[in-house]
Design a protein around this motif. Structure first.
Motif, PDB file in Angstrom:
ATOM      1  N   HIS A   1      22.636  46.809  39.927  1.00 11.73           N
ATOM      2  CA  HIS A   1      23.089  48.146  40.340  1.00 11.73           C
ATOM      3  C   HIS A   1      24.517  48.464  39.893  1.00 11.73           C
ATOM      4  CE1 HIS A   1      24.589  45.660  43.680  1.00 11.73           C
ATOM      5  NE2 HIS A   1      25.507  46.593  43.834  1.00 11.73           N
TER       6      HIS A   1
ATOM      7  N   ARG B   1      22.292  57.629  43.277  1.00 12.04           N
ATOM      8  CA  ARG B   1      20.891  57.620  43.712  1.00 12.04           C
ATOM      9  C   ARG B   1      20.101  56.898  42.632  1.00 12.04           C
ATOM     10  NH1 ARG B   1      16.230  57.371  45.544  1.00 12.04           N
ATOM     11  NH2 ARG B   1      14.887  59.135  45.943  1.00 12.04           N
ATOM     12  N   TYR B   2      19.535  55.746  43.007  1.00 13.63           N
ATOM     13  CA  TYR B   2      18.730  54.952  42.080  1.00 13.63           C
ATOM     14  C   TYR B   2      17.285  55.419  42.182  1.00 13.63           C
ATOM     15  CZ  TYR B   2      22.867  52.020  42.030  1.00 13.63           C
ATOM     16  OH  TYR B   2      24.152  51.564  41.900  1.00 13.63           O
ATOM     17  N   HIS B   3      16.718  55.882  41.060  1.00 22.33           N
ATOM     18  CA  HIS B   3      15.353  56.410  41.042  1.00 22.33           C
ATOM     19  C   HIS B   3      14.343  55.404  40.516  1.00 22.33           C
ATOM     20  CE1 HIS B   3      16.788  60.515  41.836  1.00 22.33           C
ATOM     21  NE2 HIS B   3      17.801  60.191  41.063  1.00 22.33           N
ATOM     22  N   ARG B   4      14.744  54.662  39.480  1.00 23.57           N
ATOM     23  CA  ARG B   4      13.821  53.745  38.818  1.00 23.57           C
ATOM     24  C   ARG B   4      14.628  52.639  38.152  1.00 23.57           C
ATOM     25  NH1 ARG B   4       8.539  55.169  35.860  1.00 23.57           N
ATOM     26  NH2 ARG B   4       8.579  56.626  37.564  1.00 23.57           N
TER      27      ARG B   4
ATOM     28  N   GLN C   1      23.474  61.553  34.797  1.00 20.89           N
ATOM     29  CA  GLN C   1      22.050  61.245  34.786  1.00 20.89           C
ATOM     30  C   GLN C   1      21.892  60.089  33.811  1.00 20.89           C
ATOM     31  OE1 GLN C   1      20.064  64.772  33.404  1.00 20.89           O
ATOM     32  NE2 GLN C   1      20.194  65.775  35.396  1.00 20.89           N
TER      33      GLN C   1
ATOM     34  N   GLN D   1      18.905  58.130  31.943  1.00 25.69           N
ATOM     35  CA  GLN D   1      17.481  58.351  31.696  1.00 25.69           C
ATOM     36  C   GLN D   1      17.018  57.638  30.437  1.00 25.69           C
ATOM     37  OE1 GLN D   1      17.788  62.627  31.504  1.00 25.69           O
ATOM     38  NE2 GLN D   1      17.746  62.616  29.276  1.00 25.69           N
TER      39      GLN D   1
ATOM     40  N   GLU E   1      11.870  59.426  31.813  1.00 24.58           N
ATOM     41  CA  GLU E   1      12.126  58.603  33.000  1.00 24.58           C
ATOM     42  C   GLU E   1      13.574  58.767  33.441  1.00 24.58           C
ATOM     43  OE1 GLU E   1      10.488  54.595  33.159  1.00 24.58           O
ATOM     44  OE2 GLU E   1       9.649  54.977  31.161  1.00 24.58           O
ATOM     45  N   LEU E   2      13.749  59.115  34.697  1.00 25.83           N
ATOM     46  CA  LEU E   2      15.086  59.250  35.271  1.00 25.83           C
ATOM     47  C   LEU E   2      15.376  57.988  36.075  1.00 25.83           C
ATOM     48  CD1 LEU E   2      17.578  61.043  35.814  1.00 25.83           C
ATOM     49  CD2 LEU E   2      16.349  61.943  37.811  1.00 25.83           C
ATOM     50  N   TYR E   3      16.449  57.287  35.691  1.00 22.45           N
ATOM     51  CA  TYR E   3      16.795  56.036  36.354  1.00 22.45           C
ATOM     52  C   TYR E   3      17.815  56.241  37.471  1.00 22.45           C
ATOM     53  CZ  TYR E   3      14.719  54.238  32.030  1.00 22.45           C
ATOM     54  OH  TYR E   3      13.888  53.986  30.977  1.00 22.45           O
ATOM     55  N   VAL E   4      18.831  57.048  37.206  1.00 22.50           N
ATOM     56  CA  VAL E   4      19.927  57.216  38.164  1.00 22.50           C
ATOM     57  C   VAL E   4      20.477  58.633  38.073  1.00 22.50           C
ATOM     58  CG1 VAL E   4      22.356  56.555  38.604  1.00 22.50           C
ATOM     59  CG2 VAL E   4      20.668  54.797  38.133  1.00 22.50           C
ATOM     60  N   THR E   5      20.863  59.195  39.214  1.00 20.13           N
ATOM     61  CA  THR E   5      21.702  60.382  39.259  1.00 20.13           C
ATOM     62  C   THR E   5      22.921  60.012  40.090  1.00 20.13           C
ATOM     63  OG1 THR E   5      20.436  61.228  41.142  1.00 20.13           O
ATOM     64  CG2 THR E   5      19.873  62.118  38.981  1.00 20.13           C
TER      65      THR E   5
END
Length: 157
Positions: free
Chosen positions: A39, A79-82, A109, A111, A117-121
């Protein structure tokens, strides 16, 4: 005397809706034992992208430091998305959200290269600090405001 006097010219045109893009590849030292990006790696990539974005408009971060300006992070929201796996390529997109006094918020962002694919915002907020006095400035020095103007007042897309 303006603490940032002598900041190099930044008359580069930057479209307000465009994001600055910075490419990274997940290396072994970015990952945990499972081969997944740790992270904290995302935060380092965001800082690299921000420094390169500034460089793209003619501002070298080292010049700010040499001139007595520091821009420490005072707020960080991620914000961790993937997850991203070892060896994968990712694009870190960044832009200055707006210029509000001495607070300088940057949006991010992270991606996949194809944007599917969105990984983080994230949002990172910096403030201008006078290195000599060790205090937050009451307002950005005029030279710094002028230098950051090409990135300011960016609206969401």
């Amino acid at each position: 005397m303006d603490v940032c006097q002598g900041l190099i010219d930044s008359d580069v045109e930057v479209s307000p809706k465009n994001w600055f893009e910075y490419s990274v590849r997940v290396q072994p030292h970015h990952t945990d034992y499972a081969g997944i990006a740790w992270h904290g790696s995302y935060i380092a990539w965001m800082e690299e992208a921000r420094v390169e974005c500034l460089r793209s408009i003619g501002i070298e971060f080292a010049q700010l430091v040499a001139l007595g300006c520091d821009l420490p992070v005072v707020e960080l929201s991620v914000r961790y998305h993937r997850q991203i796996q070892l060896g994968r390529l990712a694009i870190v997109r960044t832009r200055m959200a707006n210029l509000s006094g001495v607070r300088i918020p940057w949006d991010y962002q992270i991606q996949s290269p194809d944007g599917q694919e969105l990984y983080v915002t994230a949002r990172v907020t910096l403030v201008a600090v006078d290195r000599e006095k060790g205090k937050i400035m009451r307002r950005l020095p005029p030279a710094m405001e002028h230098a950051l103007a090409p990135l300011a007042n960016i609206s969401g897309d």
